[in-house]
Scaffold this motif. Structure first.
Motif, PDB file in Angstrom:
ATOM      1  N   GLU A 257      37.111  11.096 -19.978  1.00  0.00           N
ATOM      2  CA  GLU A 257      38.293  11.235 -20.839  1.00  0.00           C
ATOM      3  C   GLU A 257      38.226  12.464 -21.743  1.00  0.00           C
ATOM      4  N   LEU A 258      37.033  12.820 -22.189  1.00  0.00           N
ATOM      5  CA  LEU A 258      36.910  14.023 -23.009  1.00  0.00           C
ATOM      6  C   LEU A 258      37.349  15.247 -22.208  1.00  0.00           C
ATOM      7  N   ASN A 259      36.921  15.318 -20.950  1.00  0.00           N
ATOM      8  CA  ASN A 259      37.370  16.422 -20.099  1.00  0.00           C
ATOM      9  C   ASN A 259      38.890  16.410 -19.944  1.00  0.00           C
ATOM     10  N   ALA A 260      39.479  15.229 -19.799  1.00  0.00           N
ATOM     11  CA  ALA A 260      40.934  15.119 -19.653  1.00  0.00           C
ATOM     12  C   ALA A 260      41.638  15.656 -20.898  1.00  0.00           C
TER      13      ALA A 260
ATOM     14  N   ALA B 276      54.110  21.735 -23.519  1.00  0.00           N
ATOM     15  CA  ALA B 276      53.401  20.519 -23.936  1.00  0.00           C
ATOM     16  C   ALA B 276      52.515  20.056 -22.788  1.00  0.00           C
ATOM     17  N   ALA B 277      51.643  19.087 -23.078  1.00  0.00           N
ATOM     18  CA  ALA B 277      50.742  18.534 -22.070  1.00  0.00           C
ATOM     19  C   ALA B 277      50.565  17.045 -22.317  1.00  0.00           C
ATOM     20  N   ALA B 278      50.035  16.353 -21.298  1.00  0.00           N
ATOM     21  CA  ALA B 278      49.794  14.921 -21.435  1.00  0.00           C
ATOM     22  C   ALA B 278      48.530  14.527 -20.685  1.00  0.00           C
ATOM     23  N   PHE B 279      47.870  13.501 -21.225  1.00  0.00           N
ATOM     24  CA  PHE B 279      46.736  12.914 -20.511  1.00  0.00           C
ATOM     25  C   PHE B 279      46.755  11.412 -20.701  1.00  0.00           C
ATOM     26  N   LEU B 280      46.094  10.716 -19.764  1.00  0.00           N
ATOM     27  CA  LEU B 280      46.103   9.257 -19.699  1.00  0.00           C
ATOM     28  C   LEU B 280      44.689   8.718 -19.774  1.00  0.00           C
ATOM     29  N   THR B 281      44.494   7.745 -20.646  1.00  0.00           N
ATOM     30  CA  THR B 281      43.202   7.063 -20.743  1.00  0.00           C
ATOM     31  C   THR B 281      43.441   5.558 -20.678  1.00  0.00           C
ATOM     32  N   THR B 282      42.356   4.828 -20.646  1.00  0.00           N
ATOM     33  CA  THR B 282      42.451   3.391 -20.797  1.00  0.00           C
ATOM     34  C   THR B 282      42.127   3.027 -22.232  1.00  0.00           C
TER      35      THR B 282
ATOM     36  N   ILE C 284      48.445   9.175 -23.691  1.00  0.00           N
ATOM     37  CA  ILE C 284      49.008   7.904 -23.260  1.00  0.00           C
ATOM     38  C   ILE C 284      47.836   6.970 -23.003  1.00  0.00           C
ATOM     39  N   VAL C 285      47.854   5.826 -23.665  1.00  0.00           N
ATOM     40  CA  VAL C 285      46.760   4.872 -23.560  1.00  0.00           C
ATOM     41  C   VAL C 285      47.272   3.613 -22.864  1.00  0.00           C
ATOM     42  N   GLY C 286      46.777   3.355 -21.671  1.00  0.00           N
ATOM     43  CA  GLY C 286      47.095   2.102 -20.993  1.00  0.00           C
ATOM     44  C   GLY C 286      46.331   0.981 -21.682  1.00  0.00           C
ATOM     45  N   SER C 287      47.042  -0.074 -22.081  1.00  0.00           N
ATOM     46  CA  SER C 287      46.399  -1.138 -22.863  1.00  0.00           C
ATOM     47  C   SER C 287      46.705  -2.521 -22.284  1.00  0.00           C
ATOM     48  N   PRO C 288      45.994  -3.546 -22.778  1.00  0.00           N
ATOM     49  CA  PRO C 288      46.233  -4.913 -22.304  1.00  0.00           C
ATOM     50  C   PRO C 288      47.688  -5.337 -22.512  1.00  0.00           C
ATOM     51  N   THR C 289      48.083  -6.377 -21.841  1.00  0.00           N
ATOM     52  CA  THR C 289      49.464  -6.851 -21.923  1.00  0.00           C
ATOM     53  C   THR C 289      49.842  -7.198 -23.359  1.00  0.00           C
ATOM     54  N   SER C 290      51.130  -7.167 -23.609  1.00  0.00           N
ATOM     55  CA  SER C 290      51.647  -7.512 -24.939  1.00  0.00           C
ATOM     56  C   SER C 290      51.219  -8.909 -25.346  1.00  0.00           C
TER      57      SER C 290
END
Length: 190
Positions: A49-52, A65-71, A96-102
């Motif tokens: 993720e640091l590389n991302a 602009a730019a974007a990256f995705l992590t968990t 953008i952080v993918g996270s557990p369900t609401s």
């Protein structure tokens, strides 16, 4: 069906983002499938993720602009140093952080990648000093919050943070009716 994930990707593409950097993780895989299925966007996988975050930093230096995705949790914490560098250099980078369900978050369930205390906002709070805006998306607020945060990205020329729960990425949404830059707002492109 048009989803919140589609809405976010359409808005990112509107900003000139054609590549999204990141690392697959269990909480972002469904959204990652949405990225990969698009013809107008390219997924660029990274070793960590640091590389991302550094890749997104470099991309933002040559694009609008730019974007990256992590968990969630471990992934986003691995990237925060790179995001801090983007903040110091006034670079518009979207994490953008993918996270557990609401439901999991609202019920304070003990799941992996957390501090096991039921508080799912620890990591978003840790991003506060190095972002211009942050949001935890819900099915109800997603489109308004995406536009708010991306408007802050453009206005402040600083990184922003979007927490995207698995279920919210797949939730139904309406397509944007106006381009982001035409929405009534006080931000201007620099």
């Amino acid at each position: 069906m048009y989803t919140v994930g589609d809405y976010l990707l359409d808005r990112l593409h509107e900003l000139g983002i054609e590549e999204i950097f990141g690392v697959p993780g269990d909480y972002n895989l469904q959204f990652l499938d949405q990225i990969i299925s698009r013809k107008d966007m390219k997924w660029v996988g990274n070793a960590n993720e640091l590389n991302a975050s550094y890749m997104a930093d470099g991309y933002a230096r040559t694009k609008k602009a730019a974007a990256f995705l992590t968990t969630f949790g471990v992934g986003e914490l691995s990237a925060v140093n790179g995001l801090a560098g983007s903040y110091a250099e006034n670079l518009p980078v979207v994490e953008i952080v993918g996270s557990p369900t609401s439901k999991v978050q609202n019920e304070g369930k003990f799941v992996h990648h957390t501090l096991a205390d039921g508080d799912f906002k620890h990591f978003m709070k840790m991003h506060e000093p190095v972002t211009a805006a942050r949001t935890l998306l819900t099915a109800e607020n997603a489109t308004v919050e995406i536009d708010r945060v991306l408007s802050a990205l453009l206005k402040e020329r600083k990184p922003v943070y979007i927490n995207l729960p698995v279920d919210v990425a797949a939730a139904k949404a309406e397509k944007p009716s106006l381009p982001l830059k035409k929405r009534k707002s006080n931000f201007k492109y620099k």
